[in-house]
Every structure is written in C-alpha cells, then in structure tokens.
Design a protein around this motif. Structure first.
Motif: not given
Lengths: 242, 356
Positions: A98, A126, A129-130, A134, A141, A145
């Motif tokens: 991400v 996000l 989930k950084f 991706a 999600q 992004v």
C-alpha cells in the motif's frame, strides 16, 4: 458559467479498432464541483474517461484542460497536468505494498505526512495495511488504495470510474463519506457511477450519455427529483434506486 | 550489524529463512572457496558463479523487473568482454587498458541497449523478442567476420596486467597453504566486483526507479496514467542492465584471458542466463543468484558425478546406461523440468509465496 469550466470536451469522437464508440461528445466539467457521468452500459462513459486520459486517442474533436488543448498529449503528460485517474476494476499495483502504491503517486519529495494523515483519516484501514501487498487486500480496500493514490497529492481534477463496482453496501457507504470529505476541499471530480444512490448523494452536476453522445446535462439535484427523466435517460424505475 | 546488512541489501529481505540460509552459504562459500577447496577447477567454477550472478541479475532487471523479453542480453556480455580483450590483445596491457575497456564496454552496451529498446519497444512483446534475436545474430556475424579486431571465430587470447597473471606471486610463502598468485588475485577481484555489482543492482531495484519498473511490469497503462513515461523507464532499465552485463563480460575476459564468440556470444550463454533467472525466480534478484549457482555447478560437476555413479553401478542392468555421463544434459533438462513443475515461481519466488 463558461469561465469556471476546468475540462471541456467538444465533439469528441473515438474509434477502438473498427468500432466507432464516441460520436461527438460535448462535456463541460466545472471547477470545484463533482460531475457525475451517467448512462446505460455501453453508452461510452469509460471510453470518454480513457479518451480524456489519452489511453484511447480521440479521432476527432478537442479536449481542453484549464483552457489548454490536451487532445494530442500522451497519457503521462496529461497526468502531470494534475489529473488523477482511478480506473474501474481497482487499478492498483497488486505486487507492491500500500505504501509503495501511494509513493508511486507522490511527488519526488515522497509521502507528505500531513496528506498521509488525511488519507488515513478518510480510510483508517489503510494505516493498518500500510506495509501489506495491495494484491492481498479485499475489493473495497483495493478501491480505497486506488482512491488514496489519487488524493495523496494535490490534484486539479480527479477522474473516477465506477468506484462502487462489485463492492459491498457497507464499503459503498464508506466511499460516499470519503468523497463527501473530498468535496469539502473543493477538488474537481468527474465520476462515472452506475449506483444511482451514490450518484445522487454526491453529484453536483450530471451528464447523461447514450450511444456515444451526451444527451442530457444539468444538476444532479434536478435529475434526482425527476423520476420521469431518470426513467427516460437511464431506464431507472423508482424501485431500482430505493 | 543488523542495520548495516539491512542497508547493504537496500532493505530487500530474502523473504524466507531457507533463502537467507542458502544465500549466506553461497556468500561464505565463495568468499573462502580458494582456501577451502584449492584447485583450478573449483576456483574456475566459483569465479564463473560470481560472474553469472551478476549477468543473470542484470537480465532479471530486464525480464523480471521490467517485463522485457530480450534475447540479446548475451550481446552486452560479449561487448564488455571484447571491450576489455581488444586493447589487451592489441598490445595495450595495463590496468588503464582494463579500466578503459570496462568503462567503454559498459557505455557502448548501454547505448546499444537503449537504441534497440527505443527502436523496438513500441512493437508487441513477441516481435520485440524477435528483434532482439536478430540483433544477437547480427552481433555474432560481426564478431566472427570482423577478424582484424575480434579475432574472428578463433577469438582473442591476450595477456592481463601482471598482478593477474598466474606467474605473479604477491607473497613468497603460501597463506593457509594456498599460493597467493595472480590466479587467486583474479578470483578475489571478480568476487569483490561481483558482490559490489550485486549490491548495486539491489539498490537500483529497491529505489523509486525500481518501484516504477515493477509498476510498469504489472500494468504499463496504469503507470502511464500516474504520469510515468514507460518508454523512458524501460529504455533506462535496459541500458543500466546492459552496462552491468558488459562489466560481467569484462570480468569473464580477465578470468579466461580469452574472448571468443562461443565463450560470450553463443546462444547457449543466453539460454543459460534465461534458465538461471527462471529457476531462481524472476523479479527477485536473489533467485537468479541461486539459479546461477545451480546451473554452473551442474555444468561443472554433474557430468563427473554421473561418471562416478555410473562406475559404481557397473554390472547393474540399464542403470549405468541411463546414468551415462554423456547424458548429463538430459539430467540437467530433467532437473529444470522438476524445478519448474514443483516451484513454478522459481526457487525464491515459490518459497516466498509459501511463506506469504
């Protein structure tokens, strides 16, 4: 009204192979407003967006951005004018994290902490989930992004193609909130959307396409209030957007 | 220490404990090999591994990171080898000649690669591959026909700077039982250069530039829509990879003290590089390094190993025939098929997926 037009398409035709898809599209996107581009499937909405971005070449007509012709420009040159494009089918880079997806859309200085904080405020998930690839995210999600990538830098125009396609209602609600937050920053947005609930919740202006042409322009509020017009232009019944 | 290693690797994790262990074993093995296994053959194999780690890595930058299927990568390797060989073979023997050859070869290879890429990237992938194949054939014709400069099919044999010649002794007495001669110095020159070039490639693919290459490989249109001129990035990637391949070629010339079309320019060199990248795992850099180890070891030791096994099984029915050393290529092919079948993303790619 003419002075505040940021993007103008005049008589744009597009051919894809031997197919003639756009038959003289006339469209004006006003600065600081969210313009909804509606129409039935196959009306030419996505082709219009892709033609603006130079991904398909206009075979006739002109496209001007901030008064500057961009019809003959290559895609990277168009993007560098400050136009962000969020394609349909969650146009992310799945093998990158991400963070890397956002870095790709950032300027040479890298990620601006203040803007990143704004992105996380709009899409808190996000932040968790950084550092995740991706491609491993859920559909909603991934869409976040893709939108985050468009807003991580200041853009003059954001073009969004069907952001709610294939998403769960809860995620659609989140996206509506995100775009409402974005509208408060006076960002100009051109959005294709099939979900009339989302379109009427967000749209300021509307253009309806049919058979490769714009057949109606006006305000979203007027269209939302006129069920007969909706039925004629979009084939919508009252039940379909309750 | 951990931070230093992390920085040297440009933050690129091997991604699996087994991969880390294998890479560490390769690094340590190559570092101490001349002392652990003294002998010309072992040192020649290890030097080739070092060179092919760089060459396969540079090809991975093109194939794995950028998605360009070029069949001309051996040409850049050959350009580097000839660029070092030509001045040395024509009487200019010295470090300055080596330096000029290395730098000139890298620049020439980068320019040729950029030219080929710019001319042909607009065409579809398969036609691009055909164009690169034609360029490779053209280079082969040039190397064999331009006799006065390249030595034709016989190639060029030459003297290297004195410190690298086998007769040179740096120390009078052996070190840990090994003579410190020009051959040993050549090996460590290649080892250190290969290590530095590998770390440089890691730095490149983990830079913002490398990130754009990965984005382009995944979806060129999307990358363009973000403002990246894909043709520029692809051309730059090809040029950088070609320059690094040329440096590997220069190292090969110093190792062999010879350069010829078969050693650097033949299609089998190209196939070897391709196998190394595919077996190791495309787009990982560590994978091609392990692939280079597998292929070079197989080329050097599979035949003798089969000979030993075949001799041990003498008297058994059929088996000595199947394991005949002349059939080593068959077994290498089988090994390749098994790796591709069980590890479809290559050694590193598949291990990373299992972990991920």
């Amino acid at each position: 009204m003419a002075d505040d037009v940021l993007l103008r398409l005049s008589g744009v035709h597009t051919h894809i192979g031997r197919y003639h898809i756009l038959h003289g599209v006339d469209l004006a996107v006003r600065a600081g407003r969210l313009t909804m581009l509606l129409g039935r499937n196959g009306a030419g909405k996505t082709t219009t967006l892709r033609t603006i971005m130079g991904l398909w070449r206009a075979s006739a007509g002109t496209i001007a951005f901030a008064g500057q012709p961009i019809t003959a420009r290559a895609t990277p040159g168009i993007a560098r004018l400050g136009i962000a494009y969020v394609p349909e089918t969650m146009g992310i880079f799945g093998q990158l994290t991400v963070r890397e997806n956002l870095l790709l859309a950032s300027g040479p200085a890298g990620l601006d902490p203040a803007r990143l904080a704004r992105v996380f405020a709009v899409f808190p998930v996000l932040k968790q989930k950084f550092q995740q690839a991706a491609g491993t995210l859920s559909g909603g999600q991934k869409q976040m992004v893709a939108i985050a990538r468009a807003i991580i830098e200041d853009r003059r125009l954001i073009i969004v193609d069907e952001p709610t396609k294939g998403l769960a209602p809860a995620v659609i609600g989140q996206l509506i909130e995100a775009f409402q937050a974005l509208k408060h920053t006076s960002t100009t947005i051109l959005m294709v959307e099939q979900n009339f609930h989302m379109a009427s919740a967000l749209g300021d202006d509307v253009a309806v396409m049919d058979d490769g042409r714009v057949v109606h322009t006006g305000t979203m509020r007027d269209l939302a209030a006129d069920e007969a017009l909706q039925a004629r232009l979009l084939g919508l019944s009252l039940a379909s957007h309750q | 220490m951990r931070v230093l290693v992390w920085r040297l690797l440009s933050g690129d994790r091997p991604g699996h404990r087994l991969v880390s262990a294998l890479l560490l074993a390769v690094l340590l093995g190559l570092a101490v090999l001349p002392f652990a296994l003294p002998g010309t053959k072992a040192m020649a194999a290890a030097a080739r591994i070092c060179i092919f780690i760089v060459l396969a890595g540079s090809y991975d930058m093109v194939l794995g990171y950028t998605g360009i299927v070029s069949l001309a990568h051996a040409v850049f390797f050959a350009i580097g080898a000839y660029a070092v060989a030509i001045p040395l073979a024509h009487g200019w023997v010295g470090w300055d000649a080596v330096a000029v050859g290395m730098a000139g070869g890298a620049v020439l290879a980068a320019v040729v690669a950029a030219g080929i890429t710019l001319l042909s990237l607009r065409v579809q992938a398969i036609f691009f591959s055909m164009i690169t194949l034609a360029a490779a054939s053209l280079a082969q014709v040039l190397a064999t026909q331009w006799r006065g400069v390249t030595g034709g099919e016989d190639g060029l044999s030459f003297s290297v700077p004195r410190a690298l010649s086998p007769s040179f002794r740096l120390l009078r007495d052996p070190l840990f039982g090994v003579r410190v001669d020009g051959r040993l110095l050549t090996y460590y020159l290649i080892f250190v250069a290969a290590l530095l070039l590998f770390l440089l490639m890691l730095r490149i693919v983990n830079s913002p530039f490398g990130r754009v290459l990965l984005a382009i490989r995944e979806n060129a249109f999307r990358a363009e829509a973000l403002g990246y001129r894909t043709i520029v990035y692809r051309t730059l990637a090809s040029a950088i990879a070609a320059g690094i391949a040329a440096l590997a070629g220069g190292l090969m010339a110093l190792l062999l003290r010879y350069t010829g079309p078969d050693a650097t320019l033949s299609f089998s060199v190209m196939v070897d590089i391709l196998l190394m990248v595919v077996i190791g795992g495309m787009g990982t850099l560590y994978g091609p390094a392990l692939g280079a180890v597998v292929i070079v070891l197989a080329e050097y030791y599979l035949q003798p190993a089969l000979q030993a096994v075949s001799a041990a099984l003498a008297g058994w029915p059929v088996l000595p025939l199947i394991l005949d050393p002349d059939r080593w290529l068959l077994w290498l092919g089988l090994l390749f098929v098994l790796i591709v079948y069980f590890l479809p993303a290559g050694i590193v790619g598949s291990l990373r997926r299992r972990r991920g």
